[in-house]
Scaffold this motif. Structure first.
Motif: not given
Lengths: 207, 207
Positions: B53-75
């Protein structure tokens, strides 16, 4: 920084508790779920919950069952004059798949293993005793087949069962047997270990 | 007669779909759950449902993420001038665990494999192109590191990315590199396969 989302890490942690699953295979399994378009994770979750809510122990043999008494103990086609004592439910599956046995079972739930801190009190010997008495009430003879792995733990468990039977008031109505030990099909005598060879020699039969 | 309750058979069937799990290990895992007193099955079920229910794809890198953009792309600490193109999220984990890379990633979701019927359309090349353009809007140079397995599929994917970049109007702002091929740590030269030896020879560097 956590690389994988926490919810994925939790799945990897739980999968890693399974026998034979290390952290790398657990990660690969979790990734398999994430990649699957058929909602495999939800399907597995649902069947796990169903199993946990439905499965109980058969009140007679302690095999897994979804009814108070399992289909084997319930069947009028099974012979209650032979009782096969096994370690766990998968041993029952092995026997049933071989299609060689028509009696009933008793699942001990483990083997005596002082090294792992498993003594006789941890296993279902009290229940086994009650079940033997119950079967002897129905019939005047009983064969108990001890079908445990040929290991130190198996030996200890087998002799415990033998003693347990010897101390019953009805012990002369009971025969205790155990599975033959020897060379497995396809084995190469040259590579057989010494104990297997010894057991196979001692158990030789007329041609 | 079914030996195991249906609810257990269903768990074995679902577990058997996991990579590297055959019917026998699936049965052993199911039995592990049945034996566990800590409700391991329910725990696994719950974390699986949570993940699904929680895991989605990061909108930038398509890595698994539980936020719209993953922690790496966001950093803000990651360098957007290098983009590491990988096959799947576990490759990102491998890089992050090695702690050698400070740029951002792009997860293709697979490799081109005509044998498995996976063509370029099945993978995220359109999204990769958009991401490259986006990164070039922010900065005037970009290194794309192709980090795929050294296999036929990896080669095909690498040359597809190279062509994709060559056809961009901004292609002179982009450098495409790929991971070195050669002898792995601890390898014995004597046992190295011919291709590895060839690549290692071709890629030799000054001492």
């Amino acid at each position: 920084m956590a690389v994988l989302p926490l919810s994925v890490e939790k799945v990897i942690e739980e999968l890693g508790k399974l026998p034979g699953v290390g952290p790398k295979s657990a990660a690969r399994m979790a990734y398999h779920f994430l990649r699957s378009t058929r909602k495999d994770a939800t399907r597995l979750a649902n069947v796990l919950l169903e199993m946990d809510s439905k499965v109980i122990s058969c009140g007679k043999c302690f095999n897994v069952s979804d009814t108070p008494t399992c289909s084997i103990c319930d069947s009028p086609l099974r012979d209650p004059k032979t009782l096969c004592v096994v370690e766990d439910p998968l041993d029952v599956v092995a026997f049933e798949n071989a299609g060689i046995y028509k009696g009933v079972y008793f699942v001990l739930g483990g083997l005596i293993s002082p090294a792992d801190g498993i003594g006789a009190d941890e296993l279902r010997f009290k229940e086994l005793k009650a079940r033997i008495t119950e079967l002897l009430d129905q019939d005047s003879s009983l064969e108990i087949i001890i079908a445990v792995n040929p290991s130190l733990e198996g030996e200890a468990t087998a002799s415990y069962v033998k003693d347990l039977v010897a101390n019953l008031p009805e012990h002369d109505m009971v025969t205790v047997t155990r599975l033959a030990m020897g060379l497995p099909t396809g084995a190469d005598l040259e590579y057989a270990d010494q104990l297997t060879l010894k057991r196979s020699f001692e158990g030789r039969s007329m041609l």
